[in-house]
Design a protein around this motif. Structure first.
Motif, PDB file in Angstrom:
ATOM      1  N   GLY A   1      -6.785   8.120  12.082  1.00 21.26           N
ATOM      2  CA  GLY A   1      -5.761   8.561  11.286  1.00 21.26           C
ATOM      3  C   GLY A   1      -5.653   7.732   9.875  1.00 21.26           C
ATOM      4  N   HIS A   2      -6.191   6.502  10.104  1.00 18.82           N
ATOM      5  CA  HIS A   2      -5.595   5.734   9.085  1.00 18.82           C
ATOM      6  C   HIS A   2      -6.457   6.085   8.066  1.00 18.82           C
ATOM      7  CE1 HIS A   2      -1.878   3.062   9.731  1.00 18.82           C
ATOM      8  NE2 HIS A   2      -2.818   2.789  11.029  1.00 18.82           N
ATOM      9  N   THR A   3      -7.910   5.968   8.736  1.00 17.07           N
ATOM     10  CA  THR A   3      -8.927   6.456   7.964  1.00 17.07           C
ATOM     11  C   THR A   3      -8.999   7.899   7.195  1.00 17.07           C
ATOM     12  OG1 THR A   3     -10.685   4.857   9.230  1.00 17.07           O
ATOM     13  CG2 THR A   3     -11.766   6.143   7.730  1.00 17.07           C
ATOM     14  N   ALA A   4      -8.658   9.021   8.211  1.00 20.96           N
ATOM     15  CA  ALA A   4      -8.596  10.562   7.979  1.00 20.96           C
ATOM     16  C   ALA A   4      -8.018  10.655   6.427  1.00 20.96           C
ATOM     17  CB  ALA A   4      -8.444  11.393   8.969  1.00 20.96           C
ATOM     18  N   SER A   5      -6.706   9.855   6.825  1.00 21.08           N
ATOM     19  CA  SER A   5      -5.391   9.996   5.952  1.00 21.08           C
ATOM     20  C   SER A   5      -5.581   9.920   4.435  1.00 21.08           C
ATOM     21  CB  SER A   5      -4.664   9.261   5.924  1.00 21.08           C
ATOM     22  OG  SER A   5      -3.507   9.595   5.796  1.00 21.08           O
ATOM     23  N   ILE A   6      -6.467   8.994   4.300  1.00 23.12           N
ATOM     24  CA  ILE A   6      -6.893   7.860   2.753  1.00 23.12           C
ATOM     25  C   ILE A   6      -8.272   9.510   2.420  1.00 23.12           C
ATOM     26  CG2 ILE A   6      -8.326   6.613   1.650  1.00 23.12           C
ATOM     27  CD1 ILE A   6      -6.664   4.216   3.657  1.00 23.12           C
ATOM     28  N   LEU A   7      -8.775   9.166   3.313  1.00 27.55           N
ATOM     29  CA  LEU A   7      -9.595  10.497   2.690  1.00 27.55           C
ATOM     30  C   LEU A   7      -9.805  12.062   2.119  1.00 27.55           C
ATOM     31  CD1 LEU A   7     -13.031   9.136   5.111  1.00 27.55           C
ATOM     32  CD2 LEU A   7     -12.517   8.749   2.651  1.00 27.55           C
ATOM     33  N   ALA A   8      -9.192  12.462   3.444  1.00 22.91           N
ATOM     34  CA  ALA A   8      -7.625  13.470   3.174  1.00 22.91           C
ATOM     35  C   ALA A   8      -7.138  14.042   1.819  1.00 22.91           C
ATOM     36  CB  ALA A   8      -7.272  13.840   4.441  1.00 22.91           C
ATOM     37  N   ARG A   9      -6.253  12.481   1.529  1.00 21.84           N
ATOM     38  CA  ARG A   9      -6.228  12.762   0.187  1.00 21.84           C
ATOM     39  C   ARG A   9      -6.789  12.660  -0.577  1.00 21.84           C
ATOM     40  NH1 ARG A   9      -0.117  13.098   1.150  1.00 21.84           N
ATOM     41  NH2 ARG A   9       0.305  11.924   3.405  1.00 21.84           N
ATOM     42  N   GLY A  10      -7.452  12.072  -0.345  1.00 22.00           N
ATOM     43  CA  GLY A  10      -8.925  11.918  -1.870  1.00 22.00           C
ATOM     44  C   GLY A  10      -9.021  12.599  -1.932  1.00 22.00           C
ATOM     45  N   GLU A  11      -9.488  13.831  -0.847  1.00 23.97           N
ATOM     46  CA  GLU A  11      -9.833  15.038  -1.191  1.00 23.97           C
ATOM     47  C   GLU A  11      -8.341  15.940  -2.086  1.00 23.97           C
ATOM     48  OE1 GLU A  11     -12.642  16.768   1.779  1.00 23.97           O
ATOM     49  OE2 GLU A  11     -13.483  14.820   1.748  1.00 23.97           O
ATOM     50  N   SER A  12      -7.454  15.703  -1.541  1.00 24.73           N
ATOM     51  CA  SER A  12      -6.331  17.171  -2.208  1.00 24.73           C
ATOM     52  C   SER A  12      -6.157  17.735  -0.665  1.00 24.73           C
ATOM     53  CB  SER A  12      -6.511  17.526  -3.313  1.00 24.73           C
ATOM     54  OG  SER A  12      -6.176  16.856  -4.403  1.00 24.73           O
ATOM     55  N   LEU A  13      -6.167  17.107   0.577  1.00 34.64           N
ATOM     56  CA  LEU A  13      -6.295  17.968   1.401  1.00 34.64           C
ATOM     57  C   LEU A  13      -4.495  17.847   2.555  1.00 34.64           C
ATOM     58  CD1 LEU A  13      -9.353  19.105   2.546  1.00 34.64           C
ATOM     59  CD2 LEU A  13      -7.630  20.471   1.281  1.00 34.64           C
ATOM     60  N   THR A  14      -3.484  18.051   2.028  1.00 34.18           N
ATOM     61  CA  THR A  14      -2.368  16.898   2.623  1.00 34.18           C
ATOM     62  C   THR A  14      -2.166  16.875   4.121  1.00 34.18           C
ATOM     63  OG1 THR A  14      -1.504  17.244   0.352  1.00 34.18           O
ATOM     64  CG2 THR A  14       0.455  16.549   1.745  1.00 34.18           C
ATOM     65  N   ALA A  15      -2.139  18.958   4.254  1.00 35.66           N
ATOM     66  CA  ALA A  15      -2.137  19.075   5.999  1.00 35.66           C
ATOM     67  C   ALA A  15      -2.561  18.289   6.674  1.00 35.66           C
ATOM     68  CB  ALA A  15      -1.838  20.579   5.678  1.00 35.66           C
ATOM     69  N   HIS A  16      -4.390  18.264   6.041  1.00 33.86           N
ATOM     70  CA  HIS A  16      -5.208  17.240   7.128  1.00 33.86           C
ATOM     71  C   HIS A  16      -4.524  16.021   7.353  1.00 33.86           C
ATOM     72  CE1 HIS A  16      -8.390  20.419   5.870  1.00 33.86           C
ATOM     73  NE2 HIS A  16      -9.045  19.961   6.733  1.00 33.86           N
ATOM     74  N   ALA A  17      -4.437  15.159   6.054  1.00 34.36           N
ATOM     75  CA  ALA A  17      -3.553  13.753   5.649  1.00 34.36           C
ATOM     76  C   ALA A  17      -2.251  13.400   7.210  1.00 34.36           C
ATOM     77  CB  ALA A  17      -3.158  13.851   4.461  1.00 34.36           C
ATOM     78  N   ARG A  18      -2.018  14.951   6.552  1.00 36.23           N
ATOM     79  CA  ARG A  18      -0.668  14.888   7.555  1.00 36.23           C
ATOM     80  C   ARG A  18      -0.873  15.199   9.476  1.00 36.23           C
ATOM     81  NH1 ARG A  18       4.996  17.457   5.044  1.00 36.23           N
ATOM     82  NH2 ARG A  18       5.853  16.753   6.761  1.00 36.23           N
ATOM     83  N   SER A  19      -1.906  15.886   9.738  1.00 34.71           N
ATOM     84  CA  SER A  19      -1.787  16.129  10.543  1.00 34.71           C
ATOM     85  C   SER A  19      -2.290  14.650  11.621  1.00 34.71           C
ATOM     86  CB  SER A  19      -3.224  17.107  10.832  1.00 34.71           C
ATOM     87  OG  SER A  19      -3.913  17.203  12.083  1.00 34.71           O
ATOM     88  N   ALA A  20      -3.417  14.512  10.549  1.00 31.54           N
ATOM     89  CA  ALA A  20      -3.930  12.819  11.143  1.00 31.54           C
ATOM     90  C   ALA A  20      -2.605  11.769  11.391  1.00 31.54           C
ATOM     91  CB  ALA A  20      -5.010  12.464  10.181  1.00 31.54           C
ATOM     92  N   GLU A  21      -1.719  11.818  10.642  1.00 30.64           N
ATOM     93  CA  GLU A  21      -0.806  10.710  10.235  1.00 30.64           C
ATOM     94  C   GLU A  21       0.377  10.938  11.261  1.00 30.64           C
ATOM     95  OE1 GLU A  21      -1.138  10.508   5.327  1.00 30.64           O
ATOM     96  OE2 GLU A  21       0.320  11.246   5.971  1.00 30.64           O
ATOM     97  N   TYR A  22       0.141  11.851  12.457  1.00 32.02           N
ATOM     98  CA  TYR A  22       1.737  12.083  12.850  1.00 32.02           C
ATOM     99  C   TYR A  22       1.067  11.564  14.262  1.00 32.02           C
ATOM    100  CZ  TYR A  22       3.562  16.607  11.238  1.00 32.02           C
ATOM    101  OH  TYR A  22       5.002  16.816   9.969  1.00 32.02           O
ATOM    102  N   ARG A  23      -0.555  11.178  14.533  1.00 28.90           N
ATOM    103  CA  ARG A  23      -0.989  10.355  15.653  1.00 28.90           C
ATOM    104  C   ARG A  23      -1.139   8.732  15.387  1.00 28.90           C
ATOM    105  NH1 ARG A  23      -2.084  16.294  15.275  1.00 28.90           N
ATOM    106  NH2 ARG A  23      -1.886  17.230  16.959  1.00 28.90           N
ATOM    107  N   ILE A  24      -0.873   8.803  14.281  1.00 33.78           N
ATOM    108  CA  ILE A  24      -0.362   7.320  14.246  1.00 33.78           C
ATOM    109  C   ILE A  24       0.565   6.693  15.002  1.00 33.78           C
ATOM    110  CG2 ILE A  24      -0.551   5.123  12.444  1.00 33.78           C
ATOM    111  CD1 ILE A  24      -1.516   7.121  10.310  1.00 33.78           C
ATOM    112  N   VAL A  25      -0.055   5.743  15.501  1.00 34.71           N
ATOM    113  CA  VAL A  25       1.214   4.768  16.074  1.00 34.71           C
ATOM    114  C   VAL A  25       2.646   4.285  15.069  1.00 34.71           C
ATOM    115  CG1 VAL A  25       2.080   3.346  18.325  1.00 34.71           C
ATOM    116  CG2 VAL A  25      -0.376   5.028  18.003  1.00 34.71           C
ATOM    117  N   ALA A  26       3.652   3.754  15.566  1.00 33.20           N
ATOM    118  CA  ALA A  26       4.077   2.949  14.442  1.00 33.20           C
ATOM    119  C   ALA A  26       3.851   1.423  15.029  1.00 33.20           C
ATOM    120  CB  ALA A  26       5.777   3.405  14.146  1.00 33.20           C
TER     121      ALA A  26
END
Length: 441
Positions: A411-436
């Motif tokens: 999720g961390h990796t996907a979030s960085i790459l998705a936000r780099g592509e300005s695809l926020t929903a992709h990023a947040r979808s991955a971020e929801y699964r990140i364990v705090a």
């Protein structure tokens, strides 16, 4: 009819050799506007009127007095009857060829696989056969039972649920060998329809003809054009050009053998191509003499002569090394290495549909019964294409199973790459699964 030939002679040392070779190899596969429009009209009619259009076109183009689609369907019992109508010798030959083709293609089967990472994430690939495949077989006098085996058996080995064959019967002419081959190969259903209308029926389905996932098999310009148009709706094997053979010889094979090997492709049709490459100029002369000597003995002499004169060539090269370079430049459908030690030269061959090794291995063996498939890339497409095989009737699905830990890490990796592509929903979808982080908030 005069049976002497005027086969082209080329020399790789000539400054214009590359230009002359390119001209020799050129073949325009695109159908003209009239053919293209006719095919589009046929496809449209089949899509709109289904079985009725198939009956009408079969009456018009094949001269078959069919009253309804039922007259164009052959059941399994008709295929089994064909087995009893051919000679025992023919049946034995078909069964031996089928056994060899099946044995070879069994080795091409791909299995599903997966692996598990340290955090429990599972990645893999699921291999699944197609549900249904359509096999086009030319009909009438130009019938090829060998093509039935080469197309249907890999599909069956792959696990395809149903193989549907279409074969025209012009003027009601049924080829029993073709039907017998279909029986031996395990074809499930047969419709006696052909042309662009048969391809359209397989691609879109009608009331009686089931829609397939892939259409394979050779045909005329109307069939090839139809396959090009339905690609995307269904898969296809390839758009095949005229048959080709390239023989590379060191000058030590019987010139009569080589001449007949060249004939074996030239007799297919006037556009077929037969080329011999050798560093031995005297040997090229001997083969030219053999061509003139043997041509009058051939049943299809006129077709061979037209093919040889129009698209054939005898090419002299500096040495065997240059012969390999020319072979790769041509990228032939069939390549015969008629040399003393073919294994030594094999690593240098990069582009060829099928490679026939040694003086005793004629291309004709591959056409019928050696085992490997005879549906091969033509017109230089061996640079990027392969023979028809089991893999053409299987599809692959990627498998991804993330453990909680794995989803968090990725999720961390996907979030960085998705936000780099300005695809926020992709990023947040991955971020929801990140364990705090336990030390975090």
């Amino acid at each position: 009819m005069t049976t002497s030939t005027a086969i082209a002679r080329l020399n790789a040392a000539d400054p214009d050799f590359a230009r002359h070779l390119d001209h020799l190899l050129s073949w325009e596969s695109v159908s003209d506007d009239a053919v293209n429009q006719r095919v589009l009209d046929i496809i449209k009619a089949v899509r709109e009127r289904g079985d009725a259009a198939l009956v009408e076109f079969t009456q018009r183009f094949d001269g078959v007095d069919a009253k309804s689609i039922d007259d164009l369907i052959l059941g399994r019992e008709r295929l089994e009857l064909a087995l009893t109508r051919i000679t025992q010798t023919q049946r034995d030959a078909l069964e031996k060829a089928a056994s060899r083709v099946r044995n070879y293609h069994e080795r091409q089967k791909q299995d599903s696989w997966s692996y598990t990472e340290a955090d429990g994430t599972v990645l893999g690939q699921k291999v699944t056969p197609l549900d249904r495949a359509g096999l086009y077989v030319p009909g009438g006098k130009a019938s090829y039972p060998s093509s039935v085996l080469m197309n249907a058996i890999p599909a069956k080995v792959a696990g395809v649920g149903e193989v549907v064959m279409v074969v025209p019967t012009p003027r009601g002419e049924v080829n029993e060998l073709v039907l017998a081959a279909a029986c031996i190969a395990g074809v499930d259903r047969v419709f006696t329809i052909g042309g662009a209308q048969a391809v359209a029926a397989l691609a879109y389905g009608t009331e009686s003809v089931p829609q397939v996932d892939k259409v394979v098999g050779p045909g005329n310009i109307y069939v090839a054009t139809a396959k090009r148009h339905v690609f995307g709706q269904v898969g296809i094997d390839m758009i095949a050009g005229p048959s080709e053979i390239l023989v590379v010889c060191d000058g030590q094979t019987d010139p009569d053998w080589i001449a007949m090997d060249l004939f074996s492709q030239a007799e297919h049709d006037e556009d077929a191509q037969s080329i011999l490459v050798s560093p031995d100029a005297a040997f090229l002369d001997k083969v030219a003499a053999s061509i003139d000597k043997l041509l009058p003995t051939m049943e299809r002499a006129e077709i061979i002569k037209t093919s040889i004169n129009g698209r054939g060539a005898l090419i002299q090269v500096r040495d065997m090394q240059q012969a390999m370079e020319v072979a790769n430049r041509i990228a032939p459908e069939h390549l015969e290495l008629s040399v003393a030690d073919p294994q030594a030269w094999l690593p240098q061959i990069r582009h060829a549909g099928a490679i026939f090794m040694g003086r005793h291995t004629s291309e004709a063996l591959g056409d019928y019964c050696a085992g490997p498939n005879h549906v091969l890339p033509t017109s230089g497409t061996a640079r990027f294409s392969s023979p028809l095989g089991v893999y053409d009737f299987q599809k692959r699905s990627s498998i991804i199973f993330c453990s909680e830990q794995g989803a968090s890490e990725l999720g961390h990796t996907a979030s960085i790459l998705a936000r780099g592509e300005s695809l926020t929903a992709h990023a947040r979808s991955a971020e929801y699964r990140i364990v705090a982080d336990k030390k975090g908030n």
